[in-house]
Design a protein around this motif. Sequence first.
Motif, mmCIF file in Angstrom:
data_model
loop_
_atom_site.group_PDB
_atom_site.id
_atom_site.type_symbol
_atom_site.label_atom_id
_atom_site.label_comp_id
_atom_site.label_asym_id
_atom_site.label_seq_id
_atom_site.Cartn_x
_atom_site.Cartn_y
_atom_site.Cartn_z
ATOM 1 N N VAL A 49 0.864 -1.178 0.000
ATOM 2 C CA VAL A 49 0.000 0.000 0.000
ATOM 3 C C VAL A 49 0.902 1.229 0.000
ATOM 4 C CG1 VAL A 49 -1.766 1.276 1.274
ATOM 5 C CG2 VAL A 49 -1.776 -1.239 1.312
ATOM 6 N N CYS A 50 0.673 2.115 -0.994
ATOM 7 C CA CYS A 50 1.483 3.332 -1.098
ATOM 8 C C CYS A 50 0.513 4.457 -1.411
ATOM 9 C CB CYS A 50 2.516 3.162 -2.207
ATOM 10 S SG CYS A 50 3.501 4.633 -2.522
ATOM 11 N N ARG A 54 -2.819 0.337 -4.200
ATOM 12 C CA ARG A 54 -2.722 -0.974 -3.546
ATOM 13 C C ARG A 54 -2.333 -1.989 -4.603
ATOM 14 N NH1 ARG A 54 -5.701 0.420 1.006
ATOM 15 N NH2 ARG A 54 -5.508 -1.630 1.933
ATOM 16 N N LEU A 232 3.961 -1.464 8.881
ATOM 17 C CA LEU A 232 4.179 -0.066 8.502
ATOM 18 C C LEU A 232 5.676 0.176 8.355
ATOM 19 C CD1 LEU A 232 2.585 2.660 8.121
ATOM 20 C CD2 LEU A 232 3.509 3.264 10.369
ATOM 21 N N THR A 257 0.930 -7.704 4.371
ATOM 22 C CA THR A 257 0.816 -6.447 3.626
ATOM 23 C C THR A 257 1.826 -5.432 4.151
ATOM 24 O OG1 THR A 257 -1.548 -6.833 3.342
ATOM 25 C CG2 THR A 257 -0.777 -4.567 3.032
ATOM 26 N N VAL A 259 2.750 -1.460 4.289
ATOM 27 C CA VAL A 259 2.203 -0.116 4.104
ATOM 28 C C VAL A 259 3.372 0.863 4.179
ATOM 29 C CG1 VAL A 259 0.641 1.634 5.059
ATOM 30 C CG2 VAL A 259 0.035 -0.804 5.212
ATOM 31 N N LEU A 272 -1.999 6.267 9.276
ATOM 32 C CA LEU A 272 -1.891 5.043 8.468
ATOM 33 C C LEU A 272 -2.152 3.798 9.310
ATOM 34 C CD1 LEU A 272 1.148 5.756 6.119
ATOM 35 C CD2 LEU A 272 -1.191 5.206 5.408
ATOM 36 N N GLU A 276 -5.143 1.481 7.997
ATOM 37 C CA GLU A 276 -4.805 0.155 7.444
ATOM 38 C C GLU A 276 -4.816 -0.948 8.493
ATOM 39 O OE1 GLU A 276 -4.512 -0.312 4.240
ATOM 40 O OE2 GLU A 276 -4.593 1.820 3.699
#
Length: 558
Positions: A49-50, A54, A232, A257, A259, A272, A276
């Motif tokens: 995720v940026c 996604r 993160l 995931t 992020v 964030l 998220e």
Amino acid sequence: MIPPQDPPFTPWPTALAEHYRQAGYWRGLPFPHWLAALAERFGEATALVCGERRWSYRQLQHHADTLATGLWRLGLRPGQRVVIQLPNIAEFFALFFALLRLGVQPVVALPAHRRAEIGAFCRHAEAVAYLIPDRHAGFDYRQLAREVMAEAPSVAQVVVVGEAEEFTPFSSLPGTAAVEWPTSEAETVAFYQLSGGSTGLPKLIPRTHDDYLYSVRASAEICRLSPHTVYLCVLPVSHNFPLSSPGSLGVWERGGTVVLCNTPAPADAFALIERERVTFTALVPSLVSTWIEARSHSQHDLSSLALIQVGGAAFPVALAAQVAPTFGCRLQQVFGMAEGLVNYTRLDDPEEVILTTQGRPISADDEIAIVDDDDQPVAPGSEGHLLTRGPYTLRGYFRAASHNARAFTQHGFYRTGDRVRLTATGNLQVVGRAKDQINRGGEKVAAEEVEGHLLYHPAVADVAIVAMPDPYLGERSCAFVVPGSAPLPRRHEVARYLRERGLAEYKIPDRIEAIASLPLTAVGKVDKAALRRLLDPAPIAAATHGSPLANPRSYPSP
Ligand code: AMP
Ligand code: DBH
């Protein structure tokens, strides 16, 4: 011509390499195959995720593949080296994996590096290309690229994410033409990490597919990552800690995931985490202080956080003790190095171990020796120099034969330069450092490198740089200057001078002191311990910088 005695890569001895294979550490899997297997296995799950983007595992692999075609068309070929300097954006991974796909070896620079560092990496690695953003954190990397190209003739291509000006736009790269990619051997160099260094020269750390992916896989296991992990990434994305301990790569190994957080402000990270439902992150100690301070006036829901890792620099127990109560999550200490060896406290260790030690190695085959100045083992529990070798610790820096002769023992142990002790529970405590380095909140400064630049200043007859304690960063740097014929320059003049010489901002001495002559040891070396004793820590930090906690721009990156 490269002297034959300076090989790019020092392999492990055959018998040990065989053992590492037999033990299942080295699996013969190169990065491109690893990524393809993940895309197969985790397909549509969110890998990255940026901002609002996604990418699924499949998309991540697709981006890497199409970019590899574009890089091939640009003329890049297997075995070449490329310097990549990108902030925490998705394009870093797309390009990193594309280069690996092509068999081109990335050299992963940090966003804070400037002309002196990037020029040196490019020249030393004979890099054929340089990959950058247009601008980041107020700095124009295209201008830097022009300067780098002027002094590193091997750099034929510059690729820019964003407005490319005269360079190749990243957006023009993706292609679809099917190219038969070469297959990299897993025991060869995949990419180069950077060392914080302790000498005047840049040090490139060769990391093989086999050794790096072993450290990633084992780290993900130790940290119990799963497809539910949401990581993160706030530290610079290419740094060894957030990349591999277990970092982004470890998260992907387990189907989780990643992020990306591309700003230093805790409020952005907290937003964030809330949005998220982030479960896990990695910080340096000074960032922990900033986050704890920011937490007291933030309303964000951080209840998803299950684990915060802290490493990169000394972590005071009093600060460590605040992590779990403040964030309602577990703490893990990490003591690692881009050269290899990584130590973790384990998730089920007693609180005492987690708060007061830096953990124990990843692997049963990480060999640790704690020795005195004559390389003799110290008594159990005593302080000494940490030496190590193992299945993911380098055997030699890239093209650095004479440095390697000092940095390794004749038995191939890496001299970490750290002073440690082994506790009764079998964990390491980092108690100090023998290497000539300042650890500025996780950012490593080689004293000799900065001294070398300052010696060019007309008002500097001699200079020695030492660490001084700092309540926020742990350490800052002080330059003791023997003035030449001109008066001693003020700090802001020194800073301007070093910036003009192209040095990264974090290497600029925080304080300048005049001294009539440098004290010497009995063998005639500069006595840095004596210089450190001249410093009175408390008033200095306050006088030169105010409270760093009040300044979110002083975000420390390792
Ligand atoms: P580098 O070789 O540049 O990757 O930096 C690694 C160095 O950072 C180590 O050799 C230590 O000096 C320092 N370091 C990393 N983690 C810790 C930690 N948890 N506590 C103290 N020092 C650390
Ligand atoms: O400081 C480091 O270089 C570091 C810290 C923690 C590291 O390389 C790592 C973990 O892998």
